[in-house]
Design a protein around this motif. Structure first.
Motif, short mmCIF file in Angstrom:
data_model
loop_
_atom_site.label_atom_id
_atom_site.label_comp_id
_atom_site.label_asym_id
_atom_site.label_seq_id
_atom_site.Cartn_x
_atom_site.Cartn_y
_atom_site.Cartn_z
N GLU A 61 46.58 -38.71 -17.74
CA GLU A 61 46.12 -40.08 -18.03
C GLU A 61 44.60 -40.14 -18.16
OE1 GLU A 61 50.22 -40.59 -16.33
OE2 GLU A 61 48.49 -39.30 -15.93
N GLU B 205 47.51 -48.59 -20.26
CA GLU B 205 47.12 -47.29 -19.72
C GLU B 205 45.73 -47.40 -19.12
OE1 GLU B 205 47.92 -45.07 -23.43
OE2 GLU B 205 45.77 -44.73 -23.58
N GLU B 206 45.19 -46.28 -18.68
CA GLU B 206 43.87 -46.29 -18.06
C GLU B 206 42.78 -46.39 -19.14
OE1 GLU B 206 43.26 -46.45 -14.82
OE2 GLU B 206 45.43 -46.48 -14.49
N ALA C 295 50.32 -45.89 -25.19
CA ALA C 295 51.02 -46.95 -24.44
C ALA C 295 50.18 -48.22 -24.52
CB ALA C 295 51.23 -46.53 -22.99
N ARG D 252 43.82 -39.02 -21.58
CA ARG D 252 44.22 -40.04 -22.55
C ARG D 252 43.26 -41.22 -22.58
NH1 ARG D 252 50.06 -41.59 -20.78
NH2 ARG D 252 49.49 -43.41 -22.03
N ASN E 288 52.94 -38.64 -21.88
CA ASN E 288 52.00 -37.55 -21.61
C ASN E 288 52.37 -36.29 -22.39
OD1 ASN E 288 50.46 -39.12 -19.92
ND2 ASN E 288 51.36 -38.33 -18.03
#
Length: 346
Positions: A114, A287-288, A284, A117, A22
């Motif tokens: 997140e 991730e979401e 990553a 992102r 983050n």
């Protein structure tokens, strides 16, 4: 509006960002020992120790403060008496106790960075397309390699070298090469056993490009793609195509996941597909947003997700087919486009 400003607009209390990825997303600064404090006005202070100080001083748009190696202990003292929001997913119980013990009034938050992102901007999408393009070239070359007689570990090493030769910075994660009964384990470990004829080989791998990751799975045949193994493959491919057709703005993650289960369930193999359909990919590899049976995530343009149903027959074989896609205004765009026609390898 930059990323820090976008985050600040959603803050009630100053947020202490301690998840390394983050911090990297918000500032471009990479370190395993760092924290970033952002207030609602968009003022940001970056903390790290001596080892990373020079790099931290060069970060634009933030104030840098050097700390001892134990960053959180230093912040417990420096932020004493203040009300600070923390990332619940990235602060341990011990870390929370440390902050409270120093007199910091902490408020738990979840998923603020997140959520940002999860929606990729144009620059991120361009990097992810580059990573996917390298993935396509490497998988195409992989399909021309000899599998029979080589071990899973040998092919995994070939992949690791191939990423570099194709222009990537390296692998995105520890790749999976798994034949036969090992392919029936979704997170299979590499073995030194030679790959035989007449089986399926699951290859799940990705590359790293400027911090962003690709993720793709193809299942190869070491015998003629016919009979029972071909039927399993075609069933998995049908499930994947059904899921791809369901990816669109406004769709719930759980509904896209359900679309991938229809054909497999109707074939009486619903219990052989035990993981979620997919996940977000970016800085990553996981991730979401997520797409699994319980996911309430709502897809929106700019999300980049994997679509990867699988069928796993314990002690026998497994098959998985995975693409990385970006959600568009009216559906999705495949980023990994290497063939999904059955590939026979020698």
């Amino acid at each position: 509006m930059n990323r820090i400003e976008r985050l600040a607009a959603n803050l009630d209390d100053p947020l202490l960002v301690t998840g390394p990825v983050n911090v990297q997303y918000l500032t471009g600064f990479e370190s395993s020992n760092t924290a970033l404090l952002i207030d609602s006005a968009g003022d940001a202070t970056l903390y790290t120790d001596f080892r990373y100080a020079d790099a931290a001083r060069a970060v634009d748009g933030v104030t840098f403060e050097q700390t001892p190696r134990d960053v959180l202990s230093a912040l417990a003292e420096r932020l004493s008496g203040r009300r600070i929001a923390v990332e619940a997913s990235h602060v341990t119980l011990a870390g929370a106790d440390l902050l409270r013990g120093g007199g910091v009034d902490i408020v738990a938050t979840k998923g603020l960075v997140e959520a940002l992102r999860a929606v990729k901007d144009a620059e991120e999408l361009e990097t992810l397309r580059r990573a996917a393009g390298i993935s396509d070239r490497v998988y195409d070359e992989l399909g021309r390699q000899t599998f029979v007689g080589r071990t899973e570990a040998e092919l995994a090493w070939w992949l690791e070298q191939a990423w570099h030769e194709a222009g990537a910075d390296g692998p995105a994660f520890d790749g999976i090469v798994a034949f036969g009964e090992n392919g029936a384990r979704p997170h299979a470990k590499l073995r030194e056993e030679p790959i035989p004829e007449g089986t399926l080989v699951v290859v799940d791998a990705g590359c790293l490009v400027d911090g962003y990751r690709s993720d793709c799975t193809r299942t190869f045949f070491t015998g003629e793609p016919e009979g029972r193994l071909r039927e399993l493959y075609d069933l998995c491919l049908t499930a994947q195509l059904d899921a791809l057709a369901a990816v669109k703005p406004g769709a719930l993650g759980k509904d896209v996941d359900a679309a991938s289960r229809k054909a497999i369930g109707e074939a009486g193999m619903g219990d052989k597909y035990g993981h979620g359909l997919g996940h977000g990919v970016g800085l990553a590899v996981h991730e979401e947003p997520s797409m699994r049976p319980e996911s309430e995530a709502v897809l929106e343009p700019g999300n980049v997700v994997t679509v990867e149903p699988g069928i796993y027959l314990p002690g026998d074989v497994g098959v998985r087919i995975e693409d990385m896609v970006v959600v568009t205004d009216d559906g999705c765009e495949r980023l990994t486009t290497v063939t999904k026609e059955p590939v026979l390898v020698g």
